[in-house]
Design an enzyme around this catalytic site. Structure first.
Site, PDB file in Angstrom:
ATOM      1  N   ALA A  16       0.835  -1.210   0.000  1.00  0.00           N
ATOM      2  CA  ALA A  16       0.000   0.000   0.000  1.00  0.00           C
ATOM      3  C   ALA A  16       0.866   1.255   0.000  1.00  0.00           C
ATOM      4  CB  ALA A  16      -0.924  -0.011   1.215  1.00  0.00           C
ATOM      5  N   VAL A  47       1.985 -11.100   1.624  1.00  0.00           N
ATOM      6  CA  VAL A  47       1.491 -12.367   1.092  1.00  0.00           C
ATOM      7  C   VAL A  47       0.500 -12.194  -0.062  1.00  0.00           C
ATOM      8  CG1 VAL A  47       1.847 -13.946   3.000  1.00  0.00           C
ATOM      9  CG2 VAL A  47      -0.144 -12.447   2.995  1.00  0.00           C
ATOM     10  N   LYS A  78      -3.374 -13.982 -14.967  1.00  0.00           N
ATOM     11  CA  LYS A  78      -4.557 -14.609 -14.355  1.00  0.00           C
ATOM     12  C   LYS A  78      -5.779 -14.228 -15.174  1.00  0.00           C
ATOM     13  CE  LYS A  78      -7.425 -13.927 -10.233  1.00  0.00           C
ATOM     14  NZ  LYS A  78      -7.599 -13.183  -8.973  1.00  0.00           N
ATOM     15  N   PRO A  96     -14.693 -16.215 -14.144  1.00  0.00           N
ATOM     16  CA  PRO A  96     -13.749 -15.636 -15.109  1.00  0.00           C
ATOM     17  C   PRO A  96     -13.779 -14.110 -15.069  1.00  0.00           C
ATOM     18  CG  PRO A  96     -15.783 -16.236 -16.228  1.00  0.00           C
ATOM     19  CD  PRO A  96     -15.994 -16.546 -14.761  1.00  0.00           C
ATOM     20  N   LEU A 333      -4.117  -2.344   4.583  1.00  0.00           N
ATOM     21  CA  LEU A 333      -4.590  -3.077   5.751  1.00  0.00           C
ATOM     22  C   LEU A 333      -4.932  -2.146   6.907  1.00  0.00           C
ATOM     23  CD1 LEU A 333      -2.041  -6.044   5.570  1.00  0.00           C
ATOM     24  CD2 LEU A 333      -4.424  -6.038   4.822  1.00  0.00           C
ATOM     25  N   ILE A 346      -5.528  -5.537  -2.735  1.00  0.00           N
ATOM     26  CA  ILE A 346      -4.647  -4.622  -3.474  1.00  0.00           C
ATOM     27  C   ILE A 346      -5.514  -3.732  -4.371  1.00  0.00           C
ATOM     28  CG2 ILE A 346      -2.814  -4.531  -5.225  1.00  0.00           C
ATOM     29  CD1 ILE A 346      -1.618  -7.055  -3.816  1.00  0.00           C
TER      30      ILE A 346
HETATM   31  P1  FAD Z   1       1.953  -4.153   5.413  1.00  0.00           P
HETATM   32  O1  FAD Z   1       2.475  -5.023   4.363  1.00  0.00           O
HETATM   33  O2  FAD Z   1       1.735  -4.753   6.767  1.00  0.00           O
HETATM   34  O3  FAD Z   1       2.950  -2.923   5.560  1.00  0.00           O
HETATM   35  C1  FAD Z   1       2.962  -2.127   6.726  1.00  0.00           C
HETATM   36  C2  FAD Z   1       4.145  -1.178   6.673  1.00  0.00           C
HETATM   37  O4  FAD Z   1       4.072  -0.307   7.796  1.00  0.00           O
HETATM   38  C3  FAD Z   1       5.501  -1.874   6.740  1.00  0.00           C
HETATM   39  O5  FAD Z   1       6.405  -1.236   5.858  1.00  0.00           O
HETATM   40  C4  FAD Z   1       5.946  -1.615   8.172  1.00  0.00           C
HETATM   41  O6  FAD Z   1       7.344  -1.540   8.294  1.00  0.00           O
HETATM   42  C5  FAD Z   1       5.330  -0.234   8.412  1.00  0.00           C
HETATM   43  N1  FAD Z   1       5.144   0.051   9.833  1.00  0.00           N
HETATM   44  C6  FAD Z   1       4.231  -0.477  10.693  1.00  0.00           C
HETATM   45  N2  FAD Z   1       4.416   0.026  11.935  1.00  0.00           N
HETATM   46  C7  FAD Z   1       5.455   0.888  11.851  1.00  0.00           C
HETATM   47  C8  FAD Z   1       6.150   1.709  12.784  1.00  0.00           C
HETATM   48  N3  FAD Z   1       5.823   1.739  14.091  1.00  0.00           N
HETATM   49  N4  FAD Z   1       7.173   2.459  12.346  1.00  0.00           N
HETATM   50  C9  FAD Z   1       7.550   2.451  11.036  1.00  0.00           C
HETATM   51  N5  FAD Z   1       6.954   1.689  10.109  1.00  0.00           N
HETATM   52  C10 FAD Z   1       5.921   0.913  10.519  1.00  0.00           C
HETATM   53  N6  FAD Z   1      -4.333  -8.922  -1.295  1.00  0.00           N
HETATM   54  C11 FAD Z   1      -4.617  -9.125  -2.583  1.00  0.00           C
HETATM   55  O7  FAD Z   1      -4.946  -8.184  -3.303  1.00  0.00           O
HETATM   56  N7  FAD Z   1      -4.555 -10.388  -3.110  1.00  0.00           N
HETATM   57  C12 FAD Z   1      -4.263 -11.473  -2.365  1.00  0.00           C
HETATM   58  O8  FAD Z   1      -4.194 -12.586  -2.890  1.00  0.00           O
HETATM   59  C13 FAD Z   1      -4.022 -11.290  -0.989  1.00  0.00           C
HETATM   60  N8  FAD Z   1      -3.782 -12.330  -0.178  1.00  0.00           N
HETATM   61  C14 FAD Z   1      -3.648 -12.121   1.156  1.00  0.00           C
HETATM   62  C15 FAD Z   1      -3.562 -13.205   2.020  1.00  0.00           C
HETATM   63  C16 FAD Z   1      -3.483 -12.998   3.395  1.00  0.00           C
HETATM   64  C17 FAD Z   1      -3.430 -14.166   4.316  1.00  0.00           C
HETATM   65  C18 FAD Z   1      -3.432 -11.675   3.914  1.00  0.00           C
HETATM   66  C19 FAD Z   1      -3.314 -11.433   5.390  1.00  0.00           C
HETATM   67  C20 FAD Z   1      -3.506 -10.595   3.057  1.00  0.00           C
HETATM   68  C21 FAD Z   1      -3.639 -10.806   1.689  1.00  0.00           C
HETATM   69  N9  FAD Z   1      -3.785  -9.743   0.827  1.00  0.00           N
HETATM   70  C22 FAD Z   1      -4.049  -9.955  -0.483  1.00  0.00           C
HETATM   71  C23 FAD Z   1      -3.689  -8.380   1.317  1.00  0.00           C
HETATM   72  C24 FAD Z   1      -2.351  -7.759   0.953  1.00  0.00           C
HETATM   73  O9  FAD Z   1      -1.293  -8.528   1.454  1.00  0.00           O
HETATM   74  C25 FAD Z   1      -2.286  -6.371   1.525  1.00  0.00           C
HETATM   75  O10 FAD Z   1      -3.429  -5.668   1.153  1.00  0.00           O
HETATM   76  C26 FAD Z   1      -1.127  -5.635   0.980  1.00  0.00           C
HETATM   77  O11 FAD Z   1       0.054  -6.354   1.123  1.00  0.00           O
HETATM   78  C27 FAD Z   1      -0.985  -4.285   1.629  1.00  0.00           C
HETATM   79  O12 FAD Z   1      -0.448  -4.396   2.900  1.00  0.00           O
HETATM   80  P2  FAD Z   1      -0.070  -3.029   3.615  1.00  0.00           P
HETATM   81  O13 FAD Z   1       0.950  -2.332   2.802  1.00  0.00           O
HETATM   82  O14 FAD Z   1      -1.323  -2.308   3.933  1.00  0.00           O
HETATM   83  O15 FAD Z   1       0.545  -3.495   5.020  1.00  0.00           O
END
Ligand code: FAD
Length: 503
Positions: A16, A47, A78, A96, A333, A346
């Site tokens: 994100a 993941v 896909k 699909p 998230l 995503i």
């Molecule tokens: P994160 O990847 O958790 O990143 C958080 C960031 O914040 C990290 O860089 C961390 O270092 C930083 N951070 C947190 N706290 C601090 C702090 N105190 N100080 C400094 N930095 C900090 N999405 C899809 O579209 N397709 C899929 O197939 C899919 N499969 C998934 C399967 C599972 C089991 C899960 C749990 C999720 C899945 N997702 C999927 C969702 C997808 O993984 C997330 O939407 C996407 O990776 C975005 O994550 P994010 O960047 O919001 O959070």
């Protein structure tokens, strides 16, 4: 006009965070400073592997070269999701991309289809979708923008390694001038008069200030929840799966251009073929299955050798009550999570970014503008939630306590209305511009899960059945010929310089 935003701090560098950085830098250019802070110690979820077709629009917005992006993220294509054992054990159906039938016409395809099907004059639903046929054949190809072409509906998305996607976007962003700051945030500094975020304080004492903050801190929601206390709307009574066990395994050929989702005792298992490995995960409900049992089931159902120890993840399906509060916009998230069954997380990051650009604020942070953003994104998320609930609720499975629970649970009125309209007379509709899933998606999943309309709209009894059946036959033949002519998945990637070179 109030003062413009001059500085944006993106907090968090997962998928994100780097998507937001790329889009904001590209859009604002020299007019605002875009920085990102993240902590390597904390790491990312990483993941996410399956996406939906609009990601192409996003990659185009930020100016990525498709072949390079695919090599860097070990991506594959896909065209569909294949659902195994969902409606009942042994049943399989395809959801699909693209449409069924000939695309947008005044007549609803499914009405003609069910009218003819009842008279034995139509084939399987999948015969009328180019993506369903391509999935079955393991083929992919370029979409043709000409609406008369059978390849007009050949939409594709990607499977990729989300960790590599974040890393690749970081490289692109840094090359374009986004400043990356390494550091762990320990506190959020708010203006006493109105609670706006003034800065984030790092472990080493530095305070990073900005006009606008994008909270991409993952499930923690450090700013939106930790500081601004937006609140969380818990949807686990509708979507009770709350854990995932994920593990990569060695690839098995041929390379499938679809996500496989297999329903299991207390949830479902994904299988996603990337260029260098296959991703797998069991998403399950901890009320009905222990972590150990999930791990065993996952490991017993892999195509190849596991390549790592299974990794456990926990989540609560739901959403932040407010996505954007004062000068903090949450994305990814930190804004909420709908489990990955339809690969929408995503996509919602991307949708949040597009909406942020539409609603881009100035320093007066107009309330009307912020409320509009929250309302529209909220509506989109609710509609996706309903679509995902449908998969669990519309089932004949009653072979485990989990399936008995989800089959019997009350569902949102917005969903039961749609299910009843389809069951009654094959009526499908899209709620509006904020809805991601098309009528074709609703058709694939409702019918695939075993909901059979009592009959079509009576007007369709008046059509010339033999002429309509000939039309369907022509379409089915044209799609079969088209798919015959498409390349195999791996051959397409190699021929288009999308193959990373490994294996
Ligand atoms: P994160 O990847 O958790 O990143 C958080 C960031 O914040 C990290 O860089 C961390 O270092 C930083 N951070 C947190 N706290 C601090 C702090 N105190 N100080 C400094 N930095 C900090 N999405 C899809 O579209 N397709 C899929 O197939 C899919 N499969 C998934 C399967 C599972 C089991 C899960 C749990 C999720 C899945 N997702 C999927 C969702 C997808 O993984 C997330 O939407 C996407 O990776 C975005 O994550 P994010 O960047 O919001 O959070």
């Amino acid at each position: 006009m109030s003062e413009p935003i001059r500085s944006i701090l993106i907090v968090g560098g997962g998928t994100a965070g780097w998507m937001a950085a790329a889009a904001l830098q590209r859009t604002l250019g020299p007019h605002a400073r875009v920085s990102l802070v993240e902590s390597e110690d904390i790491g990312i979820v990483g993941v996410g592997e399956a996406t939906v077709p609009p990601i192409r629009d996003f990659n185009a917005l930020i100016g990525l070269d498709e072949a390079e992006f695919m090599r860097e993220t070990k991506a594959t294509l896909k065209v569909a999701i294949v659902f195994q054992d969902w409606g009942r054990i042994g049943a399989r159906y395809i959801h699909p991309f693209g449409t069924f039938g000939r695309g947008p016409t005044l007549a609803d395809f499914q009405q003609t289809y069910f009218a003819l099907k009842a008279r034995g004059l139509a084939g399987d639903l999948d015969d009328y979708s180019v993506c369903a046929r391509a999935a079955d054949a393991g083929k992919v190809g370029e979409r043709d923008p000409d609406p008369r072409s059978p390849r007009n509906s050949l939409f594709t998305a990607y499977h990729f390694d989300a960790g590599l996607y974040a890393r690749y976007l970081r490289k692109v962003c840094e090359g374009r001038g986004v400043e990356r700051i390494e550091g762990k945030i320990v506190d959020v500094v708010q203006r006493p008069e109105d609670g706006f975020v003034d800065g984030v304080k790092l472990e080493d004492g530095r305070i990073l200030k900005a006009d606008l903050f994008i909270d991409c801190t993952g499930f923690r929601g450090l700013l939106i929840e930790g500081a601004l206390k937006a609140g969380y709307e818990d949807w686990s009574h509708w979507l009770p799966v709350d854990r995932a066990m994920a593990v990569p395994c060695a690839s098995v050929k041929p390379l499938t251009p679809w996500t496989l989702s297999t329903a299991r005792e207390a949830g479902w298992q994904w299988r996603i073929a990337l260029q260098h490995r296959t991703g797998n995960g069991y998403v399950y409900c901890s009320d009905h299955l222990s972590d150990e049992a999930a791990r065993e089931t996952l490991l017993a159902n892999l195509d190849g050798e596991p390549l790592a120890e299974p990794r456990a993840l926990r989540f609560v399906t739901g959403r932040r009550k407010t996505y954007w509060d004062r000068n903090v916009v949450s994305l990814g998230l930190s804004s909420g999570f709908i489990e990955p069954l339809e690969s929408t997380s995503i996509h919602l990051v991307q949708s949040g970014i597009f909406r942020l650009l539409q609603h881009f604020p100035d320093m007066d942070f107009s309330r009307v503008n912020i409320e509009g953003f929250n309302r529209r994104l909220g509506r989109e998320v609710e509609l996706i939630r309903d679509f995902v609930i449908l998969h669990y609720h519309a089932t004949q499975r009653d072979d485990s306590p989990f399936w008995r629970q989800v089959k019997a649970m009350p569902i949102p009125d917005s969903l039961s209305e749609r299910v009843e309209a389809f069951r009654d007379r094959a009526l499908l509709y899209q709620v509006g511009a904020d809805e991601y899933f098309s009528q074709g998606s609703w058709l694939a999943v409702m019918y695939g899960q075993g909901i059979v309309p009592r009959g079509p709209n009576p007007l369709y009894a008046y059509q010339n059945a033999h002429k309509a059946a000939a039309g369907l036959r022509q379409l089915s033949d044209a799609l079969a010929r088209t798919v015959d002519g498409l390349p195999e998945h791996e051959a397409f990637l190699r021929a288009n310089n999308m193959w990373s070179g490994e294996t």
